[in-house]
Design a protein around this motif. Sequence first.
Motif, mmCIF file in Angstrom:
data_model
loop_
_atom_site.group_PDB
_atom_site.id
_atom_site.type_symbol
_atom_site.label_atom_id
_atom_site.label_comp_id
_atom_site.label_asym_id
_atom_site.label_seq_id
_atom_site.Cartn_x
_atom_site.Cartn_y
_atom_site.Cartn_z
ATOM 1 N N ALA A 152 0.828 -1.195 0.000
ATOM 2 C CA ALA A 152 0.000 0.000 0.000
ATOM 3 C C ALA A 152 0.864 1.247 0.000
ATOM 4 N N HIS A 153 0.304 2.341 -0.512
ATOM 5 C CA HIS A 153 0.953 3.630 -0.497
ATOM 6 C C HIS A 153 0.160 4.573 0.393
ATOM 7 N N ILE A 154 0.854 5.534 0.984
ATOM 8 C CA ILE A 154 0.203 6.609 1.716
ATOM 9 C C ILE A 154 0.334 7.858 0.865
ATOM 10 N N LEU A 155 -0.795 8.419 0.455
ATOM 11 C CA LEU A 155 -0.818 9.563 -0.441
ATOM 12 C C LEU A 155 -1.259 10.818 0.306
ATOM 13 N N GLY A 156 -0.854 11.973 -0.211
ATOM 14 C CA GLY A 156 -1.308 13.239 0.341
ATOM 15 C C GLY A 156 -0.528 13.741 1.526
ATOM 16 N N THR A 157 0.457 12.973 1.977
ATOM 17 C CA THR A 157 1.319 13.399 3.067
ATOM 18 C C THR A 157 2.563 12.519 3.050
ATOM 19 N N SER A 158 3.522 12.844 3.891
ATOM 20 C CA SER A 158 4.769 12.082 3.935
ATOM 21 C C SER A 158 5.482 12.361 5.246
ATOM 22 N N GLU A 159 6.626 11.691 5.433
ATOM 23 C CA GLU A 159 7.406 11.940 6.640
ATOM 24 C C GLU A 159 7.956 13.361 6.671
ATOM 25 N N ASN A 160 7.995 14.038 5.513
ATOM 26 C CA ASN A 160 8.495 15.414 5.447
ATOM 27 C C ASN A 160 7.386 16.458 5.547
ATOM 28 N N ASP A 161 6.148 16.018 5.678
ATOM 29 C CA ASP A 161 5.005 16.937 5.771
ATOM 30 C C ASP A 161 4.867 17.415 7.218
ATOM 31 N N GLU A 162 5.774 18.304 7.633
ATOM 32 C CA GLU A 162 5.808 18.744 9.030
ATOM 33 C C GLU A 162 4.512 19.433 9.447
ATOM 34 N N ALA A 163 3.842 20.106 8.503
ATOM 35 C CA ALA A 163 2.615 20.825 8.842
ATOM 36 C C ALA A 163 1.506 19.885 9.307
ATOM 37 N N ALA A 164 1.564 18.625 8.885
ATOM 38 C CA ALA A 164 0.529 17.655 9.265
ATOM 39 C C ALA A 164 0.962 16.758 10.418
ATOM 40 N N HIS A 165 2.150 16.968 10.954
ATOM 41 C CA HIS A 165 2.649 16.129 12.047
ATOM 42 C C HIS A 165 2.198 16.691 13.389
ATOM 43 N N PRO A 166 1.985 15.800 14.372
ATOM 44 C CA PRO A 166 1.948 14.349 14.239
ATOM 45 C C PRO A 166 0.591 13.886 13.702
ATOM 46 N N HIS A 167 0.621 12.894 12.824
ATOM 47 C CA HIS A 167 -0.609 12.389 12.237
ATOM 48 C C HIS A 167 -1.476 11.687 13.280
ATOM 49 N N VAL A 168 -2.768 11.727 13.070
ATOM 50 C CA VAL A 168 -3.690 10.978 13.926
ATOM 51 C C VAL A 168 -3.706 9.509 13.514
ATOM 52 N N LEU A 169 -3.901 9.273 12.226
ATOM 53 C CA LEU A 169 -3.973 7.902 11.722
ATOM 54 C C LEU A 169 -2.563 7.390 11.443
ATOM 55 N N SER A 170 -2.181 6.373 12.165
ATOM 56 C CA SER A 170 -0.850 5.777 12.016
ATOM 57 C C SER A 170 -0.950 4.497 11.187
ATOM 58 N N PRO A 171 0.174 4.004 10.649
ATOM 59 C CA PRO A 171 0.142 2.724 9.929
ATOM 60 C C PRO A 171 -0.421 1.577 10.760
ATOM 61 N N ALA A 172 -0.173 1.581 12.071
ATOM 62 C CA ALA A 172 -0.713 0.516 12.921
ATOM 63 C C ALA A 172 -2.248 0.555 12.943
ATOM 64 N N ILE A 173 -2.827 1.766 13.028
ATOM 65 C CA ILE A 173 -4.281 1.888 13.009
ATOM 66 C C ILE A 173 -4.818 1.520 11.631
ATOM 67 N N MET A 174 -4.105 1.929 10.575
ATOM 68 C CA MET A 174 -4.520 1.570 9.215
ATOM 69 C C MET A 174 -4.627 0.058 9.071
ATOM 70 N N ASN A 175 -3.597 -0.648 9.519
ATOM 71 C CA ASN A 175 -3.597 -2.113 9.432
ATOM 72 C C ASN A 175 -4.749 -2.734 10.216
ATOM 73 N N ALA A 176 -5.043 -2.141 11.392
ATOM 74 C CA ALA A 176 -6.104 -2.685 12.233
ATOM 75 C C ALA A 176 -7.489 -2.421 11.637
ATOM 76 N N LEU A 177 -7.637 -1.339 10.875
ATOM 77 C CA LEU A 177 -8.934 -1.009 10.283
ATOM 78 C C LEU A 177 -9.233 -1.803 9.018
ATOM 79 N N ARG A 178 -8.213 -2.164 8.271
ATOM 80 C CA ARG A 178 -8.403 -2.795 6.960
ATOM 81 C C ARG A 178 -9.374 -3.980 6.961
ATOM 82 N N PRO A 179 -9.237 -4.937 7.890
ATOM 83 C CA PRO A 179 -10.123 -6.112 7.837
ATOM 84 C C PRO A 179 -11.604 -5.780 8.022
ATOM 85 N N HIS A 180 -11.900 -4.593 8.541
ATOM 86 C CA HIS A 180 -13.280 -4.225 8.825
ATOM 87 C C HIS A 180 -13.899 -3.383 7.702
#
Length: 300
Positions: free
Chosen positions: A68-96
């Motif tokens: 999977a790709h994460i679009l619309g932001t990146s590790e260099n997108d300081e203005a959006a840091h810290p993100h609310v949705l993390s890769p761990a939450i993304m993985n946990a949501l996918r099956p649902h």
Amino acid sequence: MPSLSSYQSIVPRRRSFRPKVTPENQSPVTSPENKAQASRSKLRQMLKSKRGNLTETKANFLDRPANAHILGTSENDEAAHPHVLSPAIMNALRPHMPFAAQCDNFWLKYSMVRDGASLETPMLHKVRGSTRTIIAIETTDGNVFGSFTSSPWHTSSRFYGSGEALLWRMNSSRFTPCNIVEDPVKLESNLDIFGWNGSNRNVQFVPNDKSALILGGGGIVDQETGIEHETDCGFGLVLESDLGKGFSDRCETFGNPPLSADDFSFDIANVEVWTMTPAESVEMAEQLEVRRQFILTSLM
């Protein structure tokens, strides 16, 4: 079906004094735009300091869901840091999610700390036409929760939405102390999921005056008569128009308890809206969304 008047009677509106800005008292330092930027910067610093070792680093942000790709932001997108949705939450949501969306990419369409705090503009404006959206909220107490819906957000005079919708929350506060590197991933992977249970069709709702965003509410519908019987439950999730405060109560639509662990109401530190897309770049995702919106508009 609950009306906006019933929402206003249940959820107390905040009143705040806003001094009139005139050319005489407005300056570059105190202009509304500069104040908003300062407020977003303050929220980002507060979240980073409270999260401690949960604060994003380049390494853990790049620990993305497989294939999977994460679009619309990146590790260099300081203005959006810290993100609310993390890769761990993304993985946990996918099956649902619906099967067709489980392999899609996550596209950040709106971030409150990056784009500004307003329900109408920029939040609803940025996600217009987006299907399968995830709302992710972080409170000033570190509670993280939100929703998944399959119908585009728009204003309406009544509830709408599909049975693919759900509410979710992290089982523990994000500010829970973590001693080892693996602990934050385990913490954020532990989600409570509350899917649509068929008790009514009150999935999502934005009143025409854009005074709030609401998920879940109303009573239980008798499947034989179609009559909705009132209960003592409230709305599953409510965000006020200025995105400063929200509310969550027990809700018949999703069978959820209050999503905020501490109280019926909560103060918002950050809100994000993500959409699922099969595209592998923002440019491709935007083109796909425009074509889809054109088709939907033609069919209406």
